[in-house]
Scaffold this motif. Sequence first.
Motif, PDB file in Angstrom:
ATOM      1  N   LYS A 143       0.827  -1.210   0.000  1.00  0.00           N
ATOM      2  CA  LYS A 143       0.000   0.000   0.000  1.00  0.00           C
ATOM      3  C   LYS A 143       0.861   1.260   0.000  1.00  0.00           C
ATOM      4  N   ALA A 144       0.419   2.219  -0.814  1.00  0.00           N
ATOM      5  CA  ALA A 144       1.168   3.467  -0.952  1.00  0.00           C
ATOM      6  C   ALA A 144       0.256   4.684  -0.917  1.00  0.00           C
ATOM      7  N   GLY A 145      -0.874   4.562  -0.250  1.00  0.00           N
ATOM      8  CA  GLY A 145      -1.800   5.680  -0.192  1.00  0.00           C
ATOM      9  C   GLY A 145      -2.500   5.895  -1.516  1.00  0.00           C
ATOM     10  N   LYS A 146      -3.340   6.903  -1.575  1.00  0.00           N
ATOM     11  CA  LYS A 146      -4.101   7.194  -2.789  1.00  0.00           C
ATOM     12  C   LYS A 146      -3.306   8.088  -3.732  1.00  0.00           C
ATOM     13  N   ARG A 147      -3.386   7.754  -5.009  1.00  0.00           N
ATOM     14  CA  ARG A 147      -2.681   8.557  -6.013  1.00  0.00           C
ATOM     15  C   ARG A 147      -3.177   9.993  -6.003  1.00  0.00           C
ATOM     16  N   SER A 148      -4.485  10.164  -5.759  1.00  0.00           N
ATOM     17  CA  SER A 148      -5.067  11.505  -5.776  1.00  0.00           C
ATOM     18  C   SER A 148      -4.573  12.380  -4.632  1.00  0.00           C
ATOM     19  N   GLU A 149      -4.026  11.751  -3.587  1.00  0.00           N
ATOM     20  CA  GLU A 149      -3.557  12.507  -2.426  1.00  0.00           C
ATOM     21  C   GLU A 149      -2.054  12.745  -2.457  1.00  0.00           C
ATOM     22  N   TRP A 150      -1.395  12.352  -3.549  1.00  0.00           N
ATOM     23  CA  TRP A 150       0.053  12.540  -3.696  1.00  0.00           C
ATOM     24  C   TRP A 150       0.296  13.588  -4.774  1.00  0.00           C
ATOM     25  N   SER A 151       0.961  14.680  -4.407  1.00  0.00           N
ATOM     26  CA  SER A 151       1.131  15.800  -5.336  1.00  0.00           C
ATOM     27  C   SER A 151       2.402  15.693  -6.168  1.00  0.00           C
ATOM     28  N   GLY A 152       3.302  14.792  -5.797  1.00  0.00           N
ATOM     29  CA  GLY A 152       4.563  14.694  -6.517  1.00  0.00           C
ATOM     30  C   GLY A 152       4.493  13.742  -7.695  1.00  0.00           C
ATOM     31  N   ASP A 153       5.658  13.444  -8.258  1.00  0.00           N
ATOM     32  CA  ASP A 153       5.786  12.474  -9.347  1.00  0.00           C
ATOM     33  C   ASP A 153       5.274  11.120  -8.845  1.00  0.00           C
ATOM     34  N   ASP A 154       4.340  10.535  -9.588  1.00  0.00           N
ATOM     35  CA  ASP A 154       3.742   9.283  -9.106  1.00  0.00           C
ATOM     36  C   ASP A 154       4.760   8.155  -9.017  1.00  0.00           C
ATOM     37  N   LEU A 156       7.451   8.312  -7.667  1.00  0.00           N
ATOM     38  CA  LEU A 156       8.126   8.469  -6.384  1.00  0.00           C
ATOM     39  C   LEU A 156       7.189   8.300  -5.198  1.00  0.00           C
ATOM     40  N   ARG A 157       5.938   7.937  -5.445  1.00  0.00           N
ATOM     41  CA  ARG A 157       4.979   7.793  -4.334  1.00  0.00           C
ATOM     42  C   ARG A 157       5.445   6.689  -3.385  1.00  0.00           C
ATOM     43  N   PRO A 158       5.639   6.999  -2.099  1.00  0.00           N
ATOM     44  CA  PRO A 158       6.225   6.023  -1.169  1.00  0.00           C
ATOM     45  C   PRO A 158       5.173   5.119  -0.543  1.00  0.00           C
ATOM     46  N   LEU A 159       5.629   4.086   0.111  1.00  0.00           N
ATOM     47  CA  LEU A 159       4.735   3.215   0.855  1.00  0.00           C
ATOM     48  C   LEU A 159       4.155   3.959   2.052  1.00  0.00           C
ATOM     49  N   SER A 160       2.926   3.604   2.385  1.00  0.00           N
ATOM     50  CA  SER A 160       2.302   4.115   3.598  1.00  0.00           C
ATOM     51  C   SER A 160       2.766   3.287   4.792  1.00  0.00           C
ATOM     52  N   ASP A 161       2.336   3.673   5.979  1.00  0.00           N
ATOM     53  CA  ASP A 161       2.668   2.878   7.163  1.00  0.00           C
ATOM     54  C   ASP A 161       2.142   1.448   7.015  1.00  0.00           C
ATOM     55  N   ALA A 162       0.903   1.308   6.513  1.00  0.00           N
ATOM     56  CA  ALA A 162       0.344  -0.031   6.287  1.00  0.00           C
ATOM     57  C   ALA A 162       1.148  -0.780   5.237  1.00  0.00           C
ATOM     58  N   ARG A 187       9.508   1.792  -9.871  1.00  0.00           N
ATOM     59  CA  ARG A 187       8.670   2.688  -9.091  1.00  0.00           C
ATOM     60  C   ARG A 187       9.124   2.582  -7.645  1.00  0.00           C
ATOM     61  N   VAL A 188       9.164   3.668  -6.926  1.00  0.00           N
ATOM     62  CA  VAL A 188       9.627   3.632  -5.538  1.00  0.00           C
ATOM     63  C   VAL A 188       8.829   2.622  -4.729  1.00  0.00           C
ATOM     64  N   ARG A 189       7.527   2.589  -4.918  1.00  0.00           N
ATOM     65  CA  ARG A 189       6.681   1.685  -4.131  1.00  0.00           C
ATOM     66  C   ARG A 189       6.950   0.217  -4.469  1.00  0.00           C
ATOM     67  N   CYS A 190       7.261  -0.066  -5.723  1.00  0.00           N
ATOM     68  CA  CYS A 190       7.569  -1.449  -6.118  1.00  0.00           C
ATOM     69  C   CYS A 190       8.918  -1.881  -5.552  1.00  0.00           C
TER      70      CYS A 190
END
Length: 308
Positions: A143-154, A156-162, A187-190
């Motif tokens: 899990k990396a949170g919602k894409r709509s709530e991340w303002s940066g380059d997708d 680079l979207r990081p993992l959430s605590d979960a 992808r950072v999350r992958c």
Amino acid sequence: MAQIVAAGAVLWREADGDVEIAVVHRQRYDDWSLPKGKLDEGETVPACAVREIHEETGYACVLGRFLRTVSYVHRGSSKDVHYYSAEAVSGAFVANDEVDELRWVSVASAPALLTYPDDRSVVAEFARLPADLSIVLLVRHAKAGKRSEWSGDDDLRPLSDAGWRQAAALQALLPLWSPTRVHAAPRVRCVSTVSGLAADLGVDVVLEARMSEEGFWPDEDAGLVRLLEIAADEGRVVVSSQGGVIPAVVSALADMGGLRLGEVPCKKGSAWVLAFTRPFGTWSTSDSPSRWPTLVSAHYIASPLPRP
């Protein structure tokens, strides 16, 4: 009705160019069966299978493909036993409180020794395919949170605590199949989902552009060939990818291998255990598709987290 969940395996080893499997005698029931046992609190099904094998037989093992689930009623409770193929890699049998004798027998002779029809059906499934298969653990990023709530380059979207909790659980779960290589979509999350595992193995995460959504969909065939190349390389492998890729890859490989999977789920942090036949000799993409690795088994693990 109470629900009991258990796990076990067809434990196998090579012997003079053939395969032998372990059958155990339980003194409490005076029966011959496959090694198995109930899940401990907070334990995953695959971890239970490995632990029970060691406790009952004395052997450390490496999991292979999933075989089948046997369901029955035992003393007023509904019981599900999940069976894997598992290769014995070290250890020796010592009589214990549960098992007083272990016999290594040929696959052909095992049914005559086994007490229960369900165990014989599990051995029949084991015998349907070669014991030594190539394994790809195809993981959707955590899990990396919602894409709509991340303002940066997708990318680079990081993992959430979960997501980090899921990644830690995968770090404990995936070694049960003894992978030696780790690949991930760029992808950072992958990458983060499998970076802990790679560190434990002492290897780098190999970036795979074809396993990202942007890299896969412009040329699906090239993406499938790339996964087959990864599967054909030496050693088992973990591949971390995205939800927009995994169902298409698994469905296409299943169709090519003649498997009927139906819906292909893909929750975040989940894993597909994909088993392939090994190509004969040196393999390249210029060979006839009949010589490529063929998907012969696909099993979905919805969550790496232990059962509550």
